[in-house]
Design a protein around this motif. Structure first.
Motif, PDB file in Angstrom:
ATOM      1  N   LEU A  29       0.827  -1.208   0.000  1.00 35.20           N
ATOM      2  CA  LEU A  29       0.000   0.000   0.000  1.00 35.20           C
ATOM      3  C   LEU A  29       0.862   1.259   0.000  1.00 35.20           C
ATOM      4  O   LEU A  29       0.522   2.247  -0.663  1.00 35.20           O
ATOM      5  CB  LEU A  29      -0.950  -0.005   1.199  1.00 35.20           C
ATOM      6  CG  LEU A  29      -2.062  -1.058   1.151  1.00 35.20           C
ATOM      7  CD1 LEU A  29      -2.899  -0.996   2.422  1.00 35.20           C
ATOM      8  CD2 LEU A  29      -2.940  -0.871  -0.078  1.00 35.20           C
ATOM      9  N   ASP A  30       1.969   1.239   0.741  1.00 35.47           N
ATOM     10  CA  ASP A  30       2.884   2.386   0.731  1.00 35.47           C
ATOM     11  C   ASP A  30       3.446   2.611  -0.671  1.00 35.47           C
ATOM     12  O   ASP A  30       3.535   3.758  -1.148  1.00 35.47           O
ATOM     13  CB  ASP A  30       4.038   2.165   1.719  1.00 35.47           C
ATOM     14  CG  ASP A  30       3.611   2.307   3.162  1.00 35.47           C
ATOM     15  OD1 ASP A  30       2.488   2.809   3.408  1.00 35.47           O
ATOM     16  OD2 ASP A  30       4.387   1.914   4.061  1.00 35.47           O
ATOM     17  N   ALA A  31       3.842   1.521  -1.322  1.00 33.60           N
ATOM     18  CA  ALA A  31       4.376   1.628  -2.684  1.00 33.60           C
ATOM     19  C   ALA A  31       3.295   2.101  -3.648  1.00 33.60           C
ATOM     20  O   ALA A  31       3.554   2.901  -4.554  1.00 33.60           O
ATOM     21  CB  ALA A  31       4.942   0.276  -3.133  1.00 33.60           C
ATOM     22  N   ALA A  32       2.061   1.635  -3.439  1.00 32.73           N
ATOM     23  CA  ALA A  32       0.959   2.037  -4.310  1.00 32.73           C
ATOM     24  C   ALA A  32       0.655   3.520  -4.159  1.00 32.73           C
ATOM     25  O   ALA A  32       0.350   4.205  -5.139  1.00 32.73           O
ATOM     26  CB  ALA A  32      -0.281   1.209  -3.992  1.00 32.73           C
ATOM     27  N   LEU A  33       0.730   4.030  -2.941  1.00 39.58           N
ATOM     28  CA  LEU A  33       0.496   5.453  -2.738  1.00 39.58           C
ATOM     29  C   LEU A  33       1.507   6.270  -3.529  1.00 39.58           C
ATOM     30  O   LEU A  33       1.168   7.302  -4.116  1.00 39.58           O
ATOM     31  CB  LEU A  33       0.583   5.799  -1.253  1.00 39.58           C
ATOM     32  CG  LEU A  33       0.325   7.262  -0.883  1.00 39.58           C
ATOM     33  CD1 LEU A  33      -1.070   7.701  -1.307  1.00 39.58           C
ATOM     34  CD2 LEU A  33       0.508   7.479   0.618  1.00 39.58           C
ATOM     35  N   GLN A  34       2.742   5.800  -3.582  1.00 42.92           N
ATOM     36  CA  GLN A  34       3.773   6.508  -4.321  1.00 42.92           C
ATOM     37  C   GLN A  34       3.528   6.419  -5.831  1.00 42.92           C
ATOM     38  O   GLN A  34       3.555   7.435  -6.541  1.00 42.92           O
ATOM     39  CB  GLN A  34       5.149   5.939  -3.991  1.00 42.92           C
ATOM     40  CG  GLN A  34       6.289   6.563  -4.778  1.00 42.92           C
ATOM     41  CD  GLN A  34       6.398   8.068  -4.576  1.00 42.92           C
ATOM     42  OE1 GLN A  34       6.247   8.551  -3.464  1.00 42.92           O
ATOM     43  NE2 GLN A  34       6.652   8.809  -5.649  1.00 42.92           N
ATOM     44  N   PRO A  40       3.977   6.551 -12.113  1.00 44.45           N
ATOM     45  CA  PRO A  40       3.248   6.776 -13.373  1.00 44.45           C
ATOM     46  C   PRO A  40       1.732   6.846 -13.232  1.00 44.45           C
ATOM     47  O   PRO A  40       1.031   6.966 -14.226  1.00 44.45           O
ATOM     48  CB  PRO A  40       3.622   5.533 -14.190  1.00 44.45           C
ATOM     49  CG  PRO A  40       3.761   4.461 -13.173  1.00 44.45           C
ATOM     50  CD  PRO A  40       4.357   5.130 -11.957  1.00 44.45           C
ATOM     51  N   GLY A  41       1.184   6.781 -12.006  1.00 47.36           N
ATOM     52  CA  GLY A  41      -0.257   6.741 -11.818  1.00 47.36           C
ATOM     53  C   GLY A  41      -0.767   5.313 -11.854  1.00 47.36           C
ATOM     54  O   GLY A  41      -0.039   4.388 -12.236  1.00 47.36           O
TER      55      GLY A  41
END
Length: 231
Positions: A29-34, A40-41
């Protein structure tokens, strides 16, 4: 019996299987927020890229999620939960304040939370939109929850004699749209104002909904310049 093997505890590196799973999920989730909230969205992210950013494997990804859409859904709910926690804390602390001060404190807490990280705004107001019927349903359901929360505060204002009794649901729904739109535009740099000025404008809109004639109720009135005033 001597020498009998103990049942496995599931602990590795001092952490239980449940703790390790929670940590993996948090890292995804942390990586996804970034990646979703910046570049790149969501639409430009792959499972492999997300796993690499999280420092985990694609096999571990599929142990936690079925699809990237599941990650986006979970992250959208998490970002909203953070904002709701901030708002509920503000409501509890503002219980004895007059309407204008109470509304200002609550919306300042909300705005401070959602704008603290620009990635949260992009994810909540941009990336989540139009992804799928499932996420549209979740997005609208989460917006409806915000409507319910504001309606509850409006009902409390009516009980206190700070607002005229009527059905405010339609007006509150429109107000929530104003909140989302203005905060998104402010964060994107399209609105030349400080965050405090944005919050003050939202409070003026809300007070205008509750007291459209400008008459003082419960010690609150709308000044000639449109700003909230407490008598």
């Amino acid at each position: 019996m001597a020498g009998r093997l103990k049942a496995p505890t599931g602990r590795y590196g001092g952490k239980s299987a449940v703790e390790r799973q929670a940590e993996r999920r948090r890292r995804f989730l942390d990586a996804a927020l970034q990646l979703f909230g910046d570049r790149p969205g969501y639409r430009g992210t792959t499972v492999a890229a997300l796993s690499e950013a999280a420092g985990l494997s694609t096999r571990q990804f599929y142990e936690e999620f079925r699809t990237l859409e599941d990650v986006l859904a979970a992250l959208h709910l998490q970002v909203n939960a953070w904002a709701e926690e901030a708002v509920l804390a503000a409501i509890a602390g503002a219980e004895n304040l007059p309407l204008a001060e109470r509304a200002t404190l609550i919306f300042r807490s909300y705005a401070a939370n959602v704008t603290a990280d620009p990635r949260r705004i992009r994810l909540t107001f941009v990336e989540i939109v139009g992804v799928s019927p499932r996420l549209e349903e979740q997005r609208l359901a989460r917006r409806a929850r915000w409507v319910e929360l504001v309606c509850a505060e409006v009902a409390a204002a009516v009980t206190r004699g700070e607002a005229a009794p009527r059905d405010y649901r339609l007006a509150v729904t429109a107000f929530i749209g104003s909140v989302n739109g203005l905060l998104h535009d402010w964060s994107a740099g399209w609105v030349e104002a400080t965050l405090d000025e944005v919050v003050d404008e939202l409070v003026r809109i809300l007070l205008g909904i509750l007291q459209p004639t400008g008459a003082g109720l419960g010690g609150v009135e709308v000044r000639g310049d449109g700003g909230p005033a407490v008598r």
